[in-house]
Design a protein around this motif. Structure first.
Motif, mmCIF file in Angstrom:
data_model
loop_
_atom_site.group_PDB
_atom_site.id
_atom_site.type_symbol
_atom_site.label_atom_id
_atom_site.label_comp_id
_atom_site.label_asym_id
_atom_site.label_seq_id
_atom_site.Cartn_x
_atom_site.Cartn_y
_atom_site.Cartn_z
ATOM 1 N N PRO A 3 -27.155 -25.098 -9.132
ATOM 2 C CA PRO A 3 -26.776 -25.873 -8.002
ATOM 3 C C PRO A 3 -27.492 -27.282 -7.933
ATOM 4 O O PRO A 3 -28.587 -27.301 -8.579
ATOM 5 C CB PRO A 3 -27.159 -25.013 -6.850
ATOM 6 N N TYR A 4 -26.999 -28.200 -7.075
ATOM 7 C CA TYR A 4 -27.946 -29.268 -6.877
ATOM 8 C C TYR A 4 -28.881 -29.323 -6.186
ATOM 9 O O TYR A 4 -30.037 -29.767 -6.232
ATOM 10 C CB TYR A 4 -26.838 -30.290 -6.225
ATOM 11 N N GLU A 5 -29.041 -28.275 -4.887
ATOM 12 C CA GLU A 5 -30.046 -27.687 -4.301
ATOM 13 C C GLU A 5 -29.969 -26.353 -3.771
ATOM 14 O O GLU A 5 -28.783 -25.915 -3.716
ATOM 15 C CB GLU A 5 -30.030 -28.665 -2.874
ATOM 16 N N ILE A 6 -31.044 -25.830 -3.360
ATOM 17 C CA ILE A 6 -31.133 -24.370 -2.650
ATOM 18 C C ILE A 6 -32.001 -24.748 -1.502
ATOM 19 O O ILE A 6 -32.979 -25.455 -1.603
ATOM 20 C CB ILE A 6 -32.004 -23.633 -3.866
ATOM 21 N N HIS A 7 -31.673 -24.122 -0.520
ATOM 22 C CA HIS A 7 -31.961 -24.078 0.926
ATOM 23 C C HIS A 7 -32.503 -22.588 1.463
ATOM 24 O O HIS A 7 -31.428 -21.922 1.245
ATOM 25 C CB HIS A 7 -30.990 -24.850 1.967
ATOM 26 N N LEU A 8 -33.395 -22.619 1.960
ATOM 27 C CA LEU A 8 -33.750 -21.233 2.428
ATOM 28 C C LEU A 8 -34.057 -21.725 4.048
ATOM 29 O O LEU A 8 -35.148 -22.537 4.434
ATOM 30 C CB LEU A 8 -34.878 -20.573 1.991
ATOM 31 N N VAL A 9 -33.395 -21.285 5.032
ATOM 32 C CA VAL A 9 -33.566 -21.303 6.507
ATOM 33 C C VAL A 9 -33.656 -20.298 7.189
ATOM 34 O O VAL A 9 -33.237 -19.204 6.679
ATOM 35 C CB VAL A 9 -32.400 -22.252 7.314
ATOM 36 N N SER A 10 -34.379 -20.108 8.192
ATOM 37 C CA SER A 10 -34.261 -19.166 9.230
ATOM 38 C C SER A 10 -34.192 -19.357 10.573
ATOM 39 O O SER A 10 -34.022 -20.347 10.883
ATOM 40 C CB SER A 10 -35.693 -18.481 9.133
ATOM 41 N N PHE A 11 -33.684 -18.544 11.331
ATOM 42 C CA PHE A 11 -33.239 -18.280 12.744
ATOM 43 C C PHE A 11 -33.741 -17.191 13.418
ATOM 44 O O PHE A 11 -33.948 -16.063 12.894
ATOM 45 C CB PHE A 11 -31.613 -18.504 12.841
ATOM 46 N N GLU A 12 -34.063 -17.378 14.833
ATOM 47 C CA GLU A 12 -34.884 -16.272 15.418
ATOM 48 C C GLU A 12 -33.818 -15.010 15.592
ATOM 49 O O GLU A 12 -34.070 -13.835 15.419
ATOM 50 C CB GLU A 12 -35.246 -16.627 16.606
ATOM 51 N N ASN A 13 -32.486 -15.401 15.618
ATOM 52 C CA ASN A 13 -31.315 -14.295 15.760
ATOM 53 C C ASN A 13 -29.840 -15.138 15.288
ATOM 54 O O ASN A 13 -29.847 -16.109 15.084
ATOM 55 C CB ASN A 13 -31.044 -13.969 17.256
ATOM 56 N N GLU A 14 -28.859 -14.072 15.461
ATOM 57 C CA GLU A 14 -27.522 -14.688 14.867
ATOM 58 C C GLU A 14 -27.155 -15.486 15.797
ATOM 59 O O GLU A 14 -26.312 -16.701 15.494
ATOM 60 C CB GLU A 14 -26.789 -13.432 15.095
ATOM 61 N N GLU A 15 -27.451 -15.521 17.008
ATOM 62 C CA GLU A 15 -26.829 -16.670 18.190
ATOM 63 C C GLU A 15 -27.454 -17.853 17.885
ATOM 64 O O GLU A 15 -26.656 -18.895 18.081
ATOM 65 C CB GLU A 15 -27.240 -16.170 19.767
ATOM 66 N N GLY A 16 -28.662 -18.334 17.189
ATOM 67 C CA GLY A 16 -29.040 -19.394 16.935
ATOM 68 C C GLY A 16 -28.297 -19.742 15.652
ATOM 69 O O GLY A 16 -27.837 -21.203 15.714
ATOM 70 N N LEU A 17 -27.968 -19.097 14.680
ATOM 71 C CA LEU A 17 -27.379 -19.519 13.592
ATOM 72 C C LEU A 17 -25.947 -20.014 14.124
ATOM 73 O O LEU A 17 -25.469 -20.928 13.569
ATOM 74 C CB LEU A 17 -27.181 -18.181 12.500
ATOM 75 N N LEU A 18 -25.105 -19.338 14.710
ATOM 76 C CA LEU A 18 -23.875 -19.528 15.085
ATOM 77 C C LEU A 18 -23.936 -20.669 15.997
ATOM 78 O O LEU A 18 -22.968 -21.624 15.733
ATOM 79 C CB LEU A 18 -23.260 -18.419 16.026
ATOM 80 N N ALA A 19 -24.781 -20.967 16.886
ATOM 81 C CA ALA A 19 -24.964 -22.251 17.801
ATOM 82 C C ALA A 19 -25.291 -23.334 16.784
ATOM 83 O O ALA A 19 -24.699 -24.599 17.100
ATOM 84 C CB ALA A 19 -26.076 -22.189 18.654
ATOM 85 N N TYR A 20 -25.991 -23.247 15.750
ATOM 86 C CA TYR A 20 -26.388 -24.458 14.955
ATOM 87 C C TYR A 20 -24.982 -24.678 14.105
ATOM 88 O O TYR A 20 -24.556 -26.048 14.087
ATOM 89 C CB TYR A 20 -27.361 -23.984 13.747
ATOM 90 N N GLY A 21 -24.401 -23.783 13.829
ATOM 91 C CA GLY A 21 -22.944 -24.158 12.912
ATOM 92 C C GLY A 21 -22.041 -24.756 13.945
ATOM 93 O O GLY A 21 -21.208 -25.629 13.443
ATOM 94 N N ASN A 22 -21.919 -24.325 15.021
ATOM 95 C CA ASN A 22 -21.085 -24.838 16.087
ATOM 96 C C ASN A 22 -21.452 -26.305 16.783
ATOM 97 O O ASN A 22 -20.865 -26.922 17.702
ATOM 98 C CB ASN A 22 -20.441 -23.933 17.085
#
Length: 97
Positions: A55-74
């Motif tokens: 790959p060009y890049e590899i990212h590792l990110v974390s969120f406190e919960n699923e809601e945070g991940l969904l909110a970031y995506g939206n």
């Protein structure tokens, strides 16, 4: 805690567009209790074996919960920049745990 690893494949010659996208959206992680834990740009010479292209890049990110991940995506501000991602990225392999 949610961890997401992304293997990002970028179109040749579109790296600058990808960097522009990342510079706009990565700061938005904090808005949703997310953290960029690693952003790695491996060279092809660092791969030993495998069926996939590097790959060009590899990212590792974390969120406190699923809601945070969904909110970031939206996130509306993130959505404004998705055309840059669409133009520059061929594919992303995402692993969520």
């Amino acid at each position: 805690m949610i961890h997401v690893t992304q293997f990002v494949y970028v179109r040749k010659g579109k790296e600058g567009i990808f960097h522009a996208f990342e510079s706009q959206v990565l700061p938005l992680l904090e808005r949703h209790n997310g953290k960029l834990l690693m952003r790695i740009r491996p060279g092809a010479d660092q791969f030993i074996a495998g069926e996939l292209d590097p790959p060009y890049e590899i990212h590792l990110v974390s969120f406190e919960n699923e809601e945070g991940l969904l909110a970031y995506g939206n996130d509306e501000d993130r959505q404004k920049w998705l055309s840059l991602k669409d133009e520059s990225v061929t594919s992303v392999i995402m692993v969520k745990e």
